[in-house]
Design a protein around this motif. Structure first.
Motif, PDB file in Angstrom:
ATOM      1  N   GLY A 150       1.929  32.939   5.591  1.00 51.29           N
ATOM      2  CA  GLY A 150       3.193  32.675   4.917  1.00 51.29           C
ATOM      3  C   GLY A 150       3.353  33.439   3.618  1.00 51.29           C
ATOM      4  O   GLY A 150       4.236  33.126   2.817  1.00 51.29           O
ATOM      5  N   ILE A 151       2.511  34.451   3.410  1.00 52.32           N
ATOM      6  CA  ILE A 151       2.657  35.316   2.237  1.00 52.32           C
ATOM      7  C   ILE A 151       3.354  36.601   2.693  1.00 52.32           C
ATOM      8  O   ILE A 151       2.730  37.470   3.316  1.00 52.32           O
ATOM      9  CB  ILE A 151       1.297  35.642   1.598  1.00 52.32           C
ATOM     10  N   VAL A 152       4.631  36.697   2.417  1.00 58.33           N
ATOM     11  CA  VAL A 152       5.446  37.820   2.895  1.00 58.33           C
ATOM     12  C   VAL A 152       4.966  39.122   2.255  1.00 58.33           C
ATOM     13  O   VAL A 152       4.770  39.198   1.037  1.00 58.33           O
ATOM     14  CB  VAL A 152       6.935  37.582   2.572  1.00 58.33           C
ATOM     15  N   ILE A 200       3.457  40.768  14.426  1.00 56.34           N
ATOM     16  CA  ILE A 200       4.117  40.786  13.125  1.00 56.34           C
ATOM     17  C   ILE A 200       5.106  39.627  13.088  1.00 56.34           C
ATOM     18  O   ILE A 200       5.866  39.425  14.043  1.00 56.34           O
ATOM     19  CB  ILE A 200       4.853  42.115  12.865  1.00 56.34           C
ATOM     20  N   ALA A 201       5.064  38.851  12.015  1.00 54.79           N
ATOM     21  CA  ALA A 201       6.020  37.760  11.850  1.00 54.79           C
ATOM     22  C   ALA A 201       7.300  38.315  11.240  1.00 54.79           C
ATOM     23  O   ALA A 201       7.269  38.955  10.188  1.00 54.79           O
ATOM     24  CB  ALA A 201       5.443  36.670  10.963  1.00 54.79           C
ATOM     25  N   VAL A 202       8.417  38.084  11.923  1.00 55.58           N
ATOM     26  CA  VAL A 202       9.732  38.521  11.469  1.00 55.58           C
ATOM     27  C   VAL A 202      10.544  37.269  11.157  1.00 55.58           C
ATOM     28  O   VAL A 202      10.897  36.514  12.065  1.00 55.58           O
ATOM     29  CB  VAL A 202      10.447  39.380  12.535  1.00 55.58           C
ATOM     30  N   ASN A 203      10.779  37.020   9.875  1.00 58.21           N
ATOM     31  CA  ASN A 203      11.410  35.765   9.443  1.00 58.21           C
ATOM     32  C   ASN A 203      10.686  34.549  10.023  1.00 58.21           C
ATOM     33  O   ASN A 203      11.308  33.569  10.427  1.00 58.21           O
ATOM     34  CB  ASN A 203      12.891  35.734   9.821  1.00 58.21           C
ATOM     35  N   GLY A 204       9.359  34.659  10.057  1.00 59.08           N
ATOM     36  CA  GLY A 204       8.552  33.534  10.502  1.00 59.08           C
ATOM     37  C   GLY A 204       8.369  33.419  11.995  1.00 59.08           C
ATOM     38  O   GLY A 204       7.745  32.472  12.470  1.00 59.08           O
ATOM     39  N   VAL A 205       8.890  34.381  12.759  1.00 61.65           N
ATOM     40  CA  VAL A 205       8.759  34.375  14.213  1.00 61.65           C
ATOM     41  C   VAL A 205       7.692  35.388  14.617  1.00 61.65           C
ATOM     42  O   VAL A 205       7.824  36.578  14.320  1.00 61.65           O
ATOM     43  CB  VAL A 205      10.094  34.738  14.902  1.00 61.65           C
ATOM     44  N   CYS A 206       6.635  34.934  15.251  1.00 60.29           N
ATOM     45  CA  CYS A 206       5.570  35.831  15.693  1.00 60.29           C
ATOM     46  C   CYS A 206       6.071  36.678  16.864  1.00 60.29           C
ATOM     47  O   CYS A 206       6.419  36.148  17.923  1.00 60.29           O
ATOM     48  CB  CYS A 206       4.339  35.027  16.123  1.00 60.29           C
ATOM     49  N   LEU A 207       6.108  37.997  16.673  1.00 61.95           N
ATOM     50  CA  LEU A 207       6.590  38.908  17.694  1.00 61.95           C
ATOM     51  C   LEU A 207       5.551  40.001  17.942  1.00 61.95           C
ATOM     52  O   LEU A 207       4.766  40.343  17.057  1.00 61.95           O
ATOM     53  CB  LEU A 207       7.918  39.533  17.272  1.00 61.95           C
ATOM     54  N   SER A 241       3.037  21.290   2.937  1.00 64.95           N
ATOM     55  CA  SER A 241       3.397  22.688   3.188  1.00 64.95           C
ATOM     56  C   SER A 241       4.459  22.809   4.267  1.00 64.95           C
ATOM     57  O   SER A 241       4.501  22.006   5.207  1.00 64.95           O
ATOM     58  CB  SER A 241       2.148  23.478   3.623  1.00 64.95           C
ATOM     59  N   ILE A 242       5.300  23.822   4.110  1.00 69.45           N
ATOM     60  CA  ILE A 242       6.294  24.151   5.126  1.00 69.45           C
ATOM     61  C   ILE A 242       6.579  25.650   5.030  1.00 69.45           C
ATOM     62  O   ILE A 242       6.499  26.236   3.943  1.00 69.45           O
ATOM     63  CB  ILE A 242       7.595  23.340   4.948  1.00 69.45           C
ATOM     64  N   ALA A 243       6.862  26.277   6.166  1.00 67.28           N
ATOM     65  CA  ALA A 243       7.240  27.688   6.168  1.00 67.28           C
ATOM     66  C   ALA A 243       8.741  27.788   6.419  1.00 67.28           C
ATOM     67  O   ALA A 243       9.249  27.232   7.402  1.00 67.28           O
ATOM     68  CB  ALA A 243       6.469  28.461   7.243  1.00 67.28           C
ATOM     69  N   VAL A 244       9.435  28.475   5.534  1.00 65.92           N
ATOM     70  CA  VAL A 244      10.875  28.691   5.653  1.00 65.92           C
ATOM     71  C   VAL A 244      11.098  30.189   5.816  1.00 65.92           C
ATOM     72  O   VAL A 244      10.791  30.968   4.915  1.00 65.92           O
ATOM     73  CB  VAL A 244      11.644  28.172   4.425  1.00 65.92           C
ATOM     74  N   ASP A 245      11.592  30.588   6.989  1.00 71.00           N
ATOM     75  CA  ASP A 245      11.733  32.011   7.316  1.00 71.00           C
ATOM     76  C   ASP A 245      10.427  32.767   7.074  1.00 71.00           C
ATOM     77  O   ASP A 245      10.410  33.904   6.588  1.00 71.00           O
ATOM     78  CB  ASP A 245      12.884  32.659   6.532  1.00 71.00           C
ATOM     79  N   GLY A 246       9.319  32.085   7.374  1.00 67.11           N
ATOM     80  CA  GLY A 246       8.008  32.707   7.268  1.00 67.11           C
ATOM     81  C   GLY A 246       7.378  32.672   5.897  1.00 67.11           C
ATOM     82  O   GLY A 246       6.292  33.208   5.703  1.00 67.11           O
ATOM     83  N   VAL A 247       8.031  32.020   4.929  1.00 70.28           N
ATOM     84  CA  VAL A 247       7.507  31.944   3.562  1.00 70.28           C
ATOM     85  C   VAL A 247       6.797  30.606   3.372  1.00 70.28           C
ATOM     86  O   VAL A 247       7.392  29.545   3.577  1.00 70.28           O
ATOM     87  CB  VAL A 247       8.639  32.072   2.526  1.00 70.28           C
ATOM     88  N   VAL A 253      17.976  29.026   8.751  1.00 68.57           N
ATOM     89  CA  VAL A 253      16.618  29.459   8.418  1.00 68.57           C
ATOM     90  C   VAL A 253      15.647  28.884   9.442  1.00 68.57           C
ATOM     91  O   VAL A 253      15.868  27.816  10.008  1.00 68.57           O
ATOM     92  CB  VAL A 253      16.194  29.014   7.003  1.00 68.57           C
ATOM     93  N   ASN A 254      14.567  29.620   9.691  1.00 69.42           N
ATOM     94  CA  ASN A 254      13.533  29.148  10.599  1.00 69.42           C
ATOM     95  C   ASN A 254      12.563  28.229   9.860  1.00 69.42           C
ATOM     96  O   ASN A 254      12.126  28.555   8.753  1.00 69.42           O
ATOM     97  CB  ASN A 254      12.754  30.335  11.184  1.00 69.42           C
ATOM     98  N   LEU A 255      12.229  27.118  10.490  1.00 70.23           N
ATOM     99  CA  LEU A 255      11.301  26.160   9.889  1.00 70.23           C
ATOM    100  C   LEU A 255      10.072  25.994  10.769  1.00 70.23           C
ATOM    101  O   LEU A 255      10.182  25.840  11.987  1.00 70.23           O
ATOM    102  CB  LEU A 255      11.974  24.792   9.725  1.00 70.23           C
TER     103      LEU A 255
END
Length: 208
Positions: A4-6, A41-48, A134-140, A175-177
Motif C-alpha cells: 500500500g505504499i504507492v 502491478i497494483a493499479v489503483n489497488g487492483v492486482c493486474l 488499516s484499510i487500502a483506498v485505491d491501493g494506498v 474508489v477501490n477499498l
C-alpha cells in the motif's frame, strides 16, 4: 503481495476493449524499470498481470469481473492511477498486507483543510473497518481515524495528497477499498465458535 505504499502516479494512455478483456496501457517510468511479462502491478489497488512492456509503458488485460467490481470500470485515457510493484521478499514492509483484491468500491465524500478525508463504504464491509485499523483506498495504505455506520475518515498528509490520486478526488468519485485481510481470516476462524446471529451481524459489533 503489496504494502500500500504507492511508488508513483501513472497515467492511462490507451484503452482497448476486446473480447473477454479490456486492454489497458499505462505509463509508469518507475514501475517499468524492472517490469516484465507476468509480473504483478497494483493499479489503483487492483492486482493486474503485465502482458507487455514497451519503454515507460506497460500493458495489462482487465477481465469483465474485475471491471464490474472495481473503479476501473469506464476508465479512459488520461486518468491518473496509483502504481505499486509487488513487494520483493527482501523489501521493507512500509504499509500493511495488501493483496490487490478489491473488497468493494466506496465514494469520496469530502476533505477538510487539515486533510481529514471522508469516504462512504458498502454496508457489508462495516465489520472490517475499525478505528485505528488499516484499510487500502485505491491501493494506498491508510489508518482509519473515524468510522460510523456509513462512512469512515482518514487523515492524509500533504505528501499523500500530492503523490497519489487521493489529492485529485472530487466528491462522488468511486474508489477501490480493500479491508485488512487479517480481519477476514480471524472472522472465518472465529465463526465456528460464534452463534449464527452474531456472525450474520458482524460479530455483534455495535453501530456507532
Amino acid at each position: 503481495m503489496f504494502t500500500g505504499i504507492v511508488e508513483e502516479l501513472g497515467v492511462v494512455t490507451r484503452v482497448e476493449p476486446g473480447e473477454g478483456a479490456t486492454r489497458l496501457t499505462v505509463r509508469g517510468p518507475v514501475v517499468t524499470r524492472d517490469a516484465g511479462h507476468g509480473d504483478s502491478i497494483a493499479v489503483n489497488g487492483v492486482c493486474l498481470t503485465v502482458v507487455e512492456v514497451s519503454g515507460e509503458e506497460f500493458t495489462v488485460d482487465v477481465v469483465p469481473e474485475t471491471l464490474k467490481r472495481t473503479s476501473l470500470d469506464g476508465v479512459e485515457p488520461g486518468r491518473f492511477v496509483n502504481l505499486e510493484r509487488a513487494m520483493a521478499a527482501n523489501g521493507r514492509f512500509g504499509g500493511h498486507v495488501v493483496q490487490g483484491h478489491v473488497d468493494g468500491t466506496g465514494t469520496f465524500l469530502s476533505r477538510d483543510l487539515d486533510g481529514l478525508t471522508r469516504f462512504a463504504y458498502p454496508p457489508e464491509l462495516s465489520r472490517y473497518i475499525v478505528e485505528k485499523g488499516s484499510i487500502a483506498v485505491d491501493g494506498v495504505s491508510l489508518t482509519v481515524a473515524e468510522v460510523t455506520r456509513e462512512e469512515f475518515a482518514v487523515a492524509l498528509i500533504p505528501t499523500t495528497l500530492s503523490a497519489t490520486t487521493l489529492g485529485r478526488n472530487q466528491p462522488g468519485d468511486a474508489v477501490n477499498l480493500e479491508v485488512d485481510v487479517l480481519a477476514k481470516y480471524v472472522e472465518k476462524l472465529a465463526a465456528v465458535h460464534l452463534p449464527p446471529a452474531a456472525v450474520e451481524n458482524g460479530g455483534g459489533e455495535e453501530d456507532r
